[in-house]
Design an enzyme around this catalytic site. Structure first.
Site, short mmCIF file in Angstrom:
data_model
loop_
_atom_site.label_atom_id
_atom_site.label_comp_id
_atom_site.label_asym_id
_atom_site.label_seq_id
_atom_site.Cartn_x
_atom_site.Cartn_y
_atom_site.Cartn_z
N GLU A 270 0.84 -1.12 0.07
CA GLU A 270 -0.07 -0.18 -0.08
C GLU A 270 0.98 1.24 -0.01
O GLU A 270 0.68 2.07 -0.72
CB GLU A 270 -0.93 -0.04 1.19
CG GLU A 270 -1.89 -1.20 1.21
CD GLU A 270 -2.66 -1.16 -0.09
OE1 GLU A 270 -3.02 0.00 -0.62
OE2 GLU A 270 -3.04 -2.12 -0.49
N TRP A 273 1.70 1.96 -3.13
CA TRP A 273 0.63 2.79 -4.17
C TRP A 273 1.03 4.30 -3.77
O TRP A 273 0.92 5.07 -4.77
CB TRP A 273 -0.72 2.52 -3.82
CG TRP A 273 -1.13 1.18 -4.69
CD1 TRP A 273 -1.10 -0.07 -3.91
CD2 TRP A 273 -1.71 1.17 -5.72
NE1 TRP A 273 -1.93 -0.78 -4.96
CE2 TRP A 273 -2.03 -0.15 -6.13
CE3 TRP A 273 -1.56 2.05 -6.84
CZ2 TRP A 273 -2.40 -0.56 -7.39
CZ3 TRP A 273 -2.42 1.88 -8.06
CH2 TRP A 273 -2.91 0.41 -8.24
N TRP A 301 -18.79 14.52 -19.93
CA TRP A 301 -19.24 14.70 -18.30
C TRP A 301 -20.60 15.42 -18.38
O TRP A 301 -20.69 16.62 -19.11
CB TRP A 301 -18.16 15.54 -17.82
CG TRP A 301 -16.78 14.81 -17.48
CD1 TRP A 301 -15.68 15.04 -18.09
CD2 TRP A 301 -16.58 13.53 -16.74
NE1 TRP A 301 -14.79 14.21 -17.78
CE2 TRP A 301 -15.11 13.33 -17.10
CE3 TRP A 301 -17.40 12.64 -16.11
CZ2 TRP A 301 -14.68 12.10 -16.45
CZ3 TRP A 301 -16.73 11.33 -15.48
CH2 TRP A 301 -15.32 11.34 -15.63
N ASN A 337 -10.75 3.84 2.78
CA ASN A 337 -10.16 3.81 1.28
C ASN A 337 -11.32 3.02 0.34
O ASN A 337 -11.51 3.45 -0.49
CB ASN A 337 -8.63 2.86 1.22
CG ASN A 337 -8.29 2.66 -0.06
OD1 ASN A 337 -8.33 3.77 -0.86
ND2 ASN A 337 -8.25 1.52 -0.74
N TRP A 355 -14.36 13.65 -12.72
CA TRP A 355 -13.62 13.39 -11.56
C TRP A 355 -12.89 14.74 -10.85
O TRP A 355 -12.48 14.52 -9.68
CB TRP A 355 -12.60 12.40 -12.02
CG TRP A 355 -11.58 12.91 -12.99
CD1 TRP A 355 -11.60 12.78 -14.22
CD2 TRP A 355 -10.26 13.44 -12.51
NE1 TRP A 355 -10.54 13.08 -14.75
CE2 TRP A 355 -9.68 13.69 -14.06
CE3 TRP A 355 -9.77 13.71 -11.47
CZ2 TRP A 355 -8.51 14.13 -14.24
CZ3 TRP A 355 -8.65 14.28 -11.48
CH2 TRP A 355 -7.62 14.54 -13.10
N TRP A 378 -8.38 9.60 -7.99
CA TRP A 378 -9.49 9.86 -8.63
C TRP A 378 -9.28 9.38 -10.16
O TRP A 378 -10.36 8.98 -10.78
CB TRP A 378 -9.82 11.37 -8.58
CG TRP A 378 -10.49 11.78 -7.49
CD1 TRP A 378 -10.01 12.34 -6.30
CD2 TRP A 378 -11.74 11.56 -7.17
NE1 TRP A 378 -11.05 12.50 -5.34
CE2 TRP A 378 -12.33 11.95 -5.79
CE3 TRP A 378 -13.08 11.40 -8.09
CZ2 TRP A 378 -13.62 11.90 -5.38
CZ3 TRP A 378 -14.44 11.51 -7.72
CH2 TRP A 378 -14.33 11.72 -6.28
C1 LIG Z 1 -10.44 8.57 -4.68
C2 LIG Z 1 -9.47 8.66 -3.78
C3 LIG Z 1 -8.86 9.61 -3.47
C4 LIG Z 1 -7.70 9.35 -2.32
N1 LIG Z 1 -6.92 10.43 -2.06
C5 LIG Z 1 -5.74 10.38 -0.93
C6 LIG Z 1 -5.14 11.38 -0.46
O1 LIG Z 1 -5.33 12.46 -1.01
N2 LIG Z 1 -4.22 11.12 0.31
C7 LIG Z 1 -3.65 10.05 0.56
O2 LIG Z 1 -2.79 9.68 1.32
N3 LIG Z 1 -4.51 8.68 0.06
C8 LIG Z 1 -5.40 9.17 -0.55
N4 LIG Z 1 -6.21 7.86 -0.98
C9 LIG Z 1 -5.66 6.50 -0.77
C10 LIG Z 1 -6.27 5.72 0.50
O3 LIG Z 1 -7.54 5.89 0.50
C11 LIG Z 1 -5.56 6.22 1.73
O4 LIG Z 1 -4.12 6.40 1.52
C12 LIG Z 1 -6.04 5.45 2.73
O5 LIG Z 1 -7.27 5.35 3.14
C13 LIG Z 1 -5.25 5.93 4.04
O6 LIG Z 1 -5.48 5.08 5.24
P1 LIG Z 1 -4.51 4.13 6.27
O7 LIG Z 1 -3.37 5.24 6.38
O8 LIG Z 1 -5.10 3.58 7.31
O9 LIG Z 1 -3.91 3.14 5.05
P2 LIG Z 1 -3.01 1.94 5.22
O10 LIG Z 1 -3.80 0.91 4.65
O11 LIG Z 1 -2.70 1.57 6.45
O12 LIG Z 1 -2.01 2.39 4.12
C14 LIG Z 1 -0.77 2.62 4.67
C15 LIG Z 1 -0.40 3.98 3.67
O13 LIG Z 1 -0.15 3.48 2.35
C16 LIG Z 1 -0.54 4.55 1.54
N5 LIG Z 1 -1.77 4.27 0.70
C17 LIG Z 1 -2.64 3.41 0.83
N6 LIG Z 1 -3.40 3.13 -0.09
C18 LIG Z 1 -3.20 4.05 -1.10
C19 LIG Z 1 -3.70 4.55 -2.30
N7 LIG Z 1 -4.58 4.14 -2.87
N8 LIG Z 1 -2.88 5.32 -3.04
C20 LIG Z 1 -1.80 6.08 -2.33
N9 LIG Z 1 -1.32 5.70 -1.29
C21 LIG Z 1 -2.03 4.80 -0.36
C22 LIG Z 1 -0.74 5.62 2.51
O14 LIG Z 1 -0.02 6.63 2.64
C23 LIG Z 1 -1.30 4.82 3.89
O15 LIG Z 1 -1.21 5.81 4.58
C24 LIG Z 1 -7.35 8.18 -1.97
C25 LIG Z 1 -8.11 6.81 -2.41
C26 LIG Z 1 -9.13 7.16 -3.14
C27 LIG Z 1 -10.01 6.09 -3.82
#
Ligand SMILES: Cc1cc2nc3c(=O)[nH]c(=O)nc-3n(C[C@H](O)[C@H](O)[C@H](O)COP(=O)(O)OP(=O)(O)OC[C@H]3O[C@@H](n4cnc5c(N)ncnc54)[C@H](O)[C@@H]3O)c2cc1C
Length: 457
Positions: A270, A273, A301, A337, A355, A378
């Site tokens: 993650e 990502w 759109w 997420n 979006w 997005w």
């Molecule tokens: C439409 C949309 C918008 C989002 N906008 C953001 C945003 O502005 N900032 C943001 O940090 N994340 C964003 N995310 C990704 C993700 O939702 C969050 O990082 C996650 O929910 C954070 O929760 P956590 O720290 O418990 O994640 P965990 O599951 O604990 O993951 C650990 C770390 O991995 C990174 N990570 C996890 N999933 C993603 C992902 N899909 N993309 C990028 N990094 C990821 C984050 O830094 C996160 O803290 C977005 C996802 C979607 C679908």
């Protein structure tokens, strides 16, 4: 010789290479933060991010003050402010940790201008695990597919360096330039205080970031892969805003996770990502403005109607999982997420709203609003991004609710009334409309839709 340390998205003392390098300065250091909302490439912060920044800066200021270093706060264009502070404090050296978005062009100009004035400028890697120019395909191109990207990262010749400890001692430079008053920056809301729910849920700052990581790693790591998809379980690390503001470095998260001895592969992927989003943004700094897939430039759109857009923003769509997520976001500055994906799919596919409109709302309301991850994700949901979800993947918010919130715990917590609300859109009709719109950009308006029926997730 004194050194100016320019803090940016790295509001911490540990594993801060620019601070570590400066700590060796003969005449001490000057710590600076610049609130720059005017330079080209800088995207002004949203409301929730401003709230976080205020709290994080006051924690950093306190941590530095304990070590005898004042944090100088200034506002304005960094290319003007930094040289001014350099000359006010007579620094001969400036250090910072690199940024990878559009601001880096301003950073490069500033570096050159300072060097032209015989100031020694040093920049360091601090915000990512891998420098974007080090990870490329054999043809030297950026990766477009996540799995190949992450494999390349995992087998890179330079694995993430061990995190640096906090400098043992810091000494303030002899001259102390004046600082703005943080309160006067007006980063926090006055009445009405919409941030009360955010303050209840979050505690910004480096100490809390480390404590969160410790608590997360002390849990059973085998619960993460399944639990991270269940919004009621709170199985995620909740580290995203701390990473966004650099209160903890990804290298620290990486190494502490591996040292924990648990099965952390999925968790680190993650983090992968986040890395992929930033490497993509490095090559596409206009990520929040334009789809990577240029065919989407012509996407038909719908003009958002005042009613459907505001129902989505307020969590009043009549689809409980979407409503619960949108209200969690408004109250706490965060959304799970899985629910982010469902809410974004609902806006872009069922409501057929651009979006970028949704991205801007998240930018304003998320505490982790990140210049790469937000537009990247997005675009992923909308189908126009790097390694994007296929265009026909239209989340059914009711099926998603049954799968990921089977007991209704999450919906009950955030939007119990949504179960009784009329649905603002017909899922079957809106889905068919989205598929027709997507077909028109994929194949041209005249071409027939694919014979194979698309799947509904
Ligand atoms: C439409 C949309 C918008 C989002 N906008 C953001 C945003 O502005 N900032 C943001 O940090 N994340 C964003 N995310 C990704 C993700 O939702 C969050 O990082 C996650 O929910 C954070 O929760 P956590 O720290 O418990 O994640 P965990 O599951 O604990 O993951 C650990 C770390 O991995 C990174 N990570 C996890 N999933 C993603 C992902 N899909 N993309 C990028 N990094 C990821 C984050 O830094 C996160 O803290 C977005 C996802 C979607 C679908």
């Amino acid at each position: 010789m004194s050194t100016l340390v320019w803090f940016r998205d790295d509001l911490r003392l540990a594993d801060h290479p620019a601070l570590a390098a400066a700590s060796r300065a003969r005449d001490g250091i000057v710590a600076l933060y610049v609130l720059d909302e005017v330079s080209p490439g800088v995207r002004p912060l949203g409301g929730a991010a401003r709230w976080w920044l205020h709290a994080s800066l006051s924690r950093l200021r306190a941590a530095l003050a304990e070590r005898g270093i004042p944090l100088i706060l200034r506002r304005g264009s960094a290319e003007t402010v930094v040289p001014a502070v350099v000359s006010e404090c007579g620094a001969e050296q400036v250090t910072w940790n690199r940024r990878y978005g559009a601001e880096r062009h301003g950073d490069a100009r500033l570096k050159q201008a300072l060097r032209d004035s015989r100031i020694d400028v040093r920049s360091f890697p601090g915000g990512l695990l891998f420098e974007p120019w080090r990870i490329a395909t054999r043809a030297g191109e950026p990766y477009r597919v996540y799995s190949a990207f992450w494999r390349a990262c995992l087998s890179a010749p330079d694995p993430p360096a061990l995190p640096l400890p906090e400098p043992e001692s810091l000494r303030a430079g002899p001259r102390r330039p004046a600082s703005d008053d943080l309160e006067e920056w007006g980063l926090r809301p006055t009445a009405p205080d919409w941030a009360a729910g955010i303050a209840e849920r979050w505690s910004p700052g480096e100490a809390e970031a480390s404590a969160r990581l410790r608590r997360f790693l002390a849990r059973d790591p085998s619960a993460y892969p399944l639990g991270r998809d269940l919004p009621a379980s709170r199985a995620g690390s909740d580290l995203s805003p701390h990473l966004r503001w650099g209160e903890i470095s990804p290298r620290t998260v990486w190494h502490r996770s591996l040292e924990s001895g648990g099965d952390v592969g999925e968790f680190l992927s993650e983090l992968g990502w986040r890395e992929f989003a930033w490497h993509t943004a490095f090559h596409r700094p206009d990520l929040h403005l334009r789809g990577i897939d240029a065919r989407f430039d012509a996407f038909p759109w719908r003009e958002p109607g005042a009613d459907d857009l505001s129902a989505w923003r307020r969590g009043e769509t009549g689809f409980p999982l979407v409503d619960a997520g949108m209200r969690e976001l408004w109250r706490t500055g965060f959304m799970h997420n899985r629910v982010r994906m469902v809410a974004a799919s609902f806006l872009t596919k069922n409501l057929l709203i651009d979006w970028r409109v949704g991205e801007a709302w998240f930018w304003d309301t998320l505490v982790d609003a990140d210049a790469a991850s937000n537009p990247f994700n997005w675009q992923w949901v909308a189908g126009c991004g790097a390694d994007a979800a296929p265009y026909f993947r239209i989340f059914n918010p009711l099926t998603q609710q049954r799968r990921f919130d089977p007991e209704g715990e999450y919906v009950d917590r955030w939007a119990p009334d949504s179960l009784l609300r009329p649905e603002i859109v017909d899922l079957r009709i809106s889905r068919a409309r989205a598929l027709a719109a997507y077909d028109s950009v994929r194949y041209g308006a005249e071409a027939p839709a694919p014979a194979q029926g698309p799947s509904e997730t």
